[in-house]
Design a protein around this motif. Structure first.
Motif, PDB file in Angstrom:
ATOM      1  N   ASP A  48      36.414 -15.951  45.296  1.00  0.00           N
ATOM      2  CA  ASP A  48      36.309 -14.637  44.650  1.00  0.00           C
ATOM      3  C   ASP A  48      35.339 -14.673  43.479  1.00  0.00           C
ATOM      4  OD1 ASP A  48      38.082 -13.543  46.464  1.00  0.00           O
ATOM      5  OD2 ASP A  48      39.817 -13.662  45.101  1.00  0.00           O
ATOM      6  N   LEU A  49      35.424 -15.721  42.676  1.00  0.00           N
ATOM      7  CA  LEU A  49      34.499 -15.839  41.549  1.00  0.00           C
ATOM      8  C   LEU A  49      33.065 -15.981  42.033  1.00  0.00           C
ATOM      9  CD1 LEU A  49      36.586 -18.100  39.174  1.00  0.00           C
ATOM     10  CD2 LEU A  49      35.881 -15.739  38.746  1.00  0.00           C
ATOM     11  N   GLN A  50      32.878 -16.689  43.142  1.00  0.00           N
ATOM     12  CA  GLN A  50      31.526 -16.830  43.682  1.00  0.00           C
ATOM     13  C   GLN A  50      30.987 -15.474  44.119  1.00  0.00           C
ATOM     14  OE1 GLN A  50      29.688 -19.539  43.435  1.00  0.00           O
ATOM     15  NE2 GLN A  50      27.992 -18.331  44.206  1.00  0.00           N
ATOM     16  N   LYS A  51      31.842 -14.630  44.680  1.00  0.00           N
ATOM     17  CA  LYS A  51      31.419 -13.278  45.055  1.00  0.00           C
ATOM     18  C   LYS A  51      31.004 -12.489  43.818  1.00  0.00           C
ATOM     19  CE  LYS A  51      34.283 -12.929  49.188  1.00  0.00           C
ATOM     20  NZ  LYS A  51      35.489 -12.314  49.785  1.00  0.00           N
ATOM     21  N   GLU A  52      31.753 -12.666  42.731  1.00  0.00           N
ATOM     22  CA  GLU A  52      31.401 -11.990  41.472  1.00  0.00           C
ATOM     23  C   GLU A  52      30.063 -12.500  40.943  1.00  0.00           C
ATOM     24  OE1 GLU A  52      32.896  -9.438  40.235  1.00  0.00           O
ATOM     25  OE2 GLU A  52      34.718  -9.484  41.442  1.00  0.00           O
ATOM     26  N   VAL A  53      29.841 -13.801  41.042  1.00  0.00           N
ATOM     27  CA  VAL A  53      28.564 -14.370  40.608  1.00  0.00           C
ATOM     28  C   VAL A  53      27.427 -13.771  41.437  1.00  0.00           C
ATOM     29  CG1 VAL A  53      27.159 -16.479  40.559  1.00  0.00           C
ATOM     30  CG2 VAL A  53      29.506 -16.526  39.702  1.00  0.00           C
ATOM     31  N   THR A  54      27.632 -13.670  42.736  1.00  0.00           N
ATOM     32  CA  THR A  54      26.608 -13.105  43.616  1.00  0.00           C
ATOM     33  C   THR A  54      26.291 -11.669  43.223  1.00  0.00           C
ATOM     34  OG1 THR A  54      27.292 -14.552  45.417  1.00  0.00           O
ATOM     35  CG2 THR A  54      26.027 -12.600  46.021  1.00  0.00           C
ATOM     36  N   ALA A  55      27.324 -10.887  42.957  1.00  0.00           N
ATOM     37  CA  ALA A  55      27.106  -9.499  42.526  1.00  0.00           C
ATOM     38  C   ALA A  55      26.383  -9.459  41.180  1.00  0.00           C
ATOM     39  CB  ALA A  55      28.439  -8.761  42.441  1.00  0.00           C
ATOM     40  N   ALA A  56      26.792 -10.319  40.256  1.00  0.00           N
ATOM     41  CA  ALA A  56      26.147 -10.354  38.943  1.00  0.00           C
ATOM     42  C   ALA A  56      24.693 -10.797  39.064  1.00  0.00           C
ATOM     43  CB  ALA A  56      26.917 -11.276  37.996  1.00  0.00           C
ATOM     44  N   LEU A  57      24.411 -11.721  39.979  1.00  0.00           N
ATOM     45  CA  LEU A  57      23.030 -12.156  40.204  1.00  0.00           C
ATOM     46  C   LEU A  57      22.174 -11.024  40.758  1.00  0.00           C
ATOM     47  CD1 LEU A  57      23.363 -15.758  41.618  1.00  0.00           C
ATOM     48  CD2 LEU A  57      22.173 -15.049  39.548  1.00  0.00           C
ATOM     49  N   THR A  58      22.763 -10.211  41.609  1.00  0.00           N
ATOM     50  CA  THR A  58      22.033  -9.063  42.147  1.00  0.00           C
ATOM     51  C   THR A  58      21.647  -8.112  41.021  1.00  0.00           C
ATOM     52  OG1 THR A  58      23.206  -9.263  44.242  1.00  0.00           O
ATOM     53  CG2 THR A  58      22.190  -7.132  43.773  1.00  0.00           C
ATOM     54  N   ILE A  59      22.578  -7.847  40.141  1.00  0.00           N
ATOM     55  CA  ILE A  59      22.301  -6.965  38.998  1.00  0.00           C
ATOM     56  C   ILE A  59      21.274  -7.620  38.075  1.00  0.00           C
ATOM     57  CG2 ILE A  59      23.330  -5.922  36.936  1.00  0.00           C
ATOM     58  CD1 ILE A  59      25.932  -5.641  38.662  1.00  0.00           C
ATOM     59  N   PHE A  60      21.435  -8.898  37.811  1.00  0.00           N
ATOM     60  CA  PHE A  60      20.489  -9.624  36.973  1.00  0.00           C
ATOM     61  C   PHE A  60      19.083  -9.540  37.555  1.00  0.00           C
ATOM     62  CE2 PHE A  60      18.210 -13.674  36.258  1.00  0.00           C
ATOM     63  CZ  PHE A  60      18.014 -13.580  34.893  1.00  0.00           C
ATOM     64  N   SER A  61      18.964  -9.799  38.858  1.00  0.00           N
ATOM     65  CA  SER A  61      17.645  -9.778  39.498  1.00  0.00           C
ATOM     66  C   SER A  61      17.005  -8.404  39.400  1.00  0.00           C
ATOM     67  CB  SER A  61      17.765 -10.200  40.968  1.00  0.00           C
ATOM     68  OG  SER A  61      18.158 -11.549  41.038  1.00  0.00           O
ATOM     69  N   ARG A  62      17.785  -7.367  39.567  1.00  0.00           N
ATOM     70  CA  ARG A  62      17.250  -6.001  39.456  1.00  0.00           C
ATOM     71  C   ARG A  62      16.782  -5.731  38.022  1.00  0.00           C
ATOM     72  NH1 ARG A  62      14.257  -2.107  41.177  1.00  0.00           N
ATOM     73  NH2 ARG A  62      15.020  -0.060  40.703  1.00  0.00           N
ATOM     74  N   ASN A  63      17.554  -6.162  37.042  1.00  0.00           N
ATOM     75  CA  ASN A  63      17.151  -5.957  35.652  1.00  0.00           C
ATOM     76  C   ASN A  63      15.901  -6.760  35.306  1.00  0.00           C
ATOM     77  OD1 ASN A  63      19.022  -4.044  34.662  1.00  0.00           O
ATOM     78  ND2 ASN A  63      20.588  -5.608  34.588  1.00  0.00           N
ATOM     79  N   VAL A  64      15.785  -7.965  35.845  1.00  0.00           N
ATOM     80  CA  VAL A  64      14.569  -8.765  35.626  1.00  0.00           C
ATOM     81  C   VAL A  64      13.371  -8.049  36.232  1.00  0.00           C
ATOM     82  CG1 VAL A  64      13.393 -10.920  36.259  1.00  0.00           C
ATOM     83  CG2 VAL A  64      15.724 -10.984  35.374  1.00  0.00           C
ATOM     84  N   ALA A  81      22.902  -8.730  31.635  1.00  0.00           N
ATOM     85  CA  ALA A  81      23.151  -9.145  33.019  1.00  0.00           C
ATOM     86  C   ALA A  81      23.291 -10.660  33.105  1.00  0.00           C
ATOM     87  CB  ALA A  81      22.031  -8.646  33.939  1.00  0.00           C
ATOM     88  N   TRP A  82      22.462 -11.390  32.353  1.00  0.00           N
ATOM     89  CA  TRP A  82      22.580 -12.851  32.341  1.00  0.00           C
ATOM     90  C   TRP A  82      23.923 -13.259  31.751  1.00  0.00           C
ATOM     91  CZ3 TRP A  82      20.770 -16.816  34.725  1.00  0.00           C
ATOM     92  CH2 TRP A  82      20.962 -18.097  34.210  1.00  0.00           C
ATOM     93  N   ALA A  83      24.361 -12.568  30.710  1.00  0.00           N
ATOM     94  CA  ALA A  83      25.663 -12.867  30.113  1.00  0.00           C
ATOM     95  C   ALA A  83      26.785 -12.643  31.129  1.00  0.00           C
ATOM     96  CB  ALA A  83      25.887 -12.009  28.869  1.00  0.00           C
ATOM     97  N   ASP A  84      26.655 -11.628  31.978  1.00  0.00           N
ATOM     98  CA  ASP A  84      27.651 -11.394  33.025  1.00  0.00           C
ATOM     99  C   ASP A  84      27.669 -12.552  34.016  1.00  0.00           C
ATOM    100  OD1 ASP A  84      28.308  -8.987  31.848  1.00  0.00           O
ATOM    101  OD2 ASP A  84      27.191  -7.765  33.297  1.00  0.00           O
ATOM    102  N   VAL A  85      26.484 -13.023  34.408  1.00  0.00           N
ATOM    103  CA  VAL A  85      26.414 -14.170  35.317  1.00  0.00           C
ATOM    104  C   VAL A  85      27.118 -15.360  34.670  1.00  0.00           C
ATOM    105  CG1 VAL A  85      24.868 -15.865  36.391  1.00  0.00           C
ATOM    106  CG2 VAL A  85      24.298 -13.425  36.482  1.00  0.00           C
ATOM    107  N   LEU A  86      26.811 -15.611  33.404  1.00  0.00           N
ATOM    108  CA  LEU A  86      27.442 -16.727  32.697  1.00  0.00           C
ATOM    109  C   LEU A  86      28.950 -16.558  32.591  1.00  0.00           C
ATOM    110  CD1 LEU A  86      24.980 -17.478  29.759  1.00  0.00           C
ATOM    111  CD2 LEU A  86      25.298 -18.756  31.880  1.00  0.00           C
ATOM    112  N   ALA A  87      29.403 -15.321  32.385  1.00  0.00           N
ATOM    113  CA  ALA A  87      30.844 -15.083  32.263  1.00  0.00           C
ATOM    114  C   ALA A  87      31.570 -15.483  33.539  1.00  0.00           C
ATOM    115  CB  ALA A  87      31.105 -13.611  31.941  1.00  0.00           C
ATOM    116  N   TYR A  88      31.029 -15.110  34.683  1.00  0.00           N
ATOM    117  CA  TYR A  88      31.662 -15.497  35.947  1.00  0.00           C
ATOM    118  C   TYR A  88      31.551 -16.994  36.193  1.00  0.00           C
ATOM    119  CZ  TYR A  88      32.217 -10.569  36.933  1.00  0.00           C
ATOM    120  OH  TYR A  88      32.588  -9.268  36.862  1.00  0.00           O
ATOM    121  N   GLU A  89      30.415 -17.558  35.839  1.00  0.00           N
ATOM    122  CA  GLU A  89      30.269 -19.004  35.993  1.00  0.00           C
ATOM    123  C   GLU A  89      31.256 -19.733  35.077  1.00  0.00           C
ATOM    124  OE1 GLU A  89      28.841 -20.488  38.319  1.00  0.00           O
ATOM    125  OE2 GLU A  89      27.078 -19.348  38.923  1.00  0.00           O
TER     126      GLU A  89
END
Length: 188
Positions: A129-145, A35-43
């Motif tokens: 659009d990328l910021q929206k993807e980051v937000t979605a990825a952060l949501t997934i990251f937070s749930r996994n954490v 999930a962190w890698a996904d956040v980084l990918a969008y960033e």
């Protein structure tokens, strides 16, 4: 049944339980990393869009010097994100993203006569659009954490972790600036 057989079966059951719990901890840790890698990918995608924006804004520096500064600050913030989850660095990057988007909106509204306004709008839309993807990825990251950290704390996983896995909890992503907008604070 003989006592030796019962003891052997109990030891096998305990060992199997330890293996299952250990594998669960490892699996959840890997989900956090993914999930962190996904956040980084969008960033990183945002980071790849920024040179185009810098070039465009740089050609109109006399109109909007502050916009170029915002783009540069965002690139620097994104560059500090590493392979390991770092909520503080991510919060800084998110603040820089918000500042850049705000500056872009102002620049587009203030200078609609610029020939580059169309390209600027396109790049701005990409960043939004990328910021929206980051937000979605952060949501997934937070749930996994949350799942990972909970898995480290609950019984009997906490015992297995202390004795075998020795995994450390991951610091969840927080945004102090966003949190300060709320009067409500949950009691934990």
């Amino acid at each position: 049944m003989n006592t030796t057989l019962i003891v052997v079966l109990a030891a096998i059951a305990v060992a199997a339980g330890v293996v299952v719990i250990h594998n669960g901890i490892v699996s959840r840790r890997n989900a956090v990393r993914r999930a962190w890698a996904d956040v980084l990918a969008y960033e990183r995608q945002k980071q790849q869009t920024l040179p185009k924006l810098e070039e465009l804004v740089g050609s109109y520096q006399e109109y909007e010097r502050g916009l170029l500064t915002s783009v540069t600050q965002l690139r620097e913030s994104l560059g500090r994100l590493g392979a390991q989850p770092d909520g503080i660095a991510l919060a800084q990057a998110e603040r820089a993203s918000a500042e850049l988007l705000k500056s872009l909106r102002i620049a587009v509204e203030a200078y609609p006569e610029l020939q580059a306004a169309g390209a600027l709008r396109d790049l701005m839309a990409q960043l939004v659009d990328l910021q929206k993807e980051v937000t979605a990825a952060l949501t997934i990251f937070s749930r996994n954490v949350e799942l990972y950290n909970t898995g480290l704390e609950v019984f009997p996983a906490s015992l297995v972790n202390a004795a075998v896995t020795r995994a450390q909890p991951v610091e969840p992503f927080t945004d102090p600036r966003a949190a300060s907008a709320f009067d409500y604070r949950p009691r934990l």
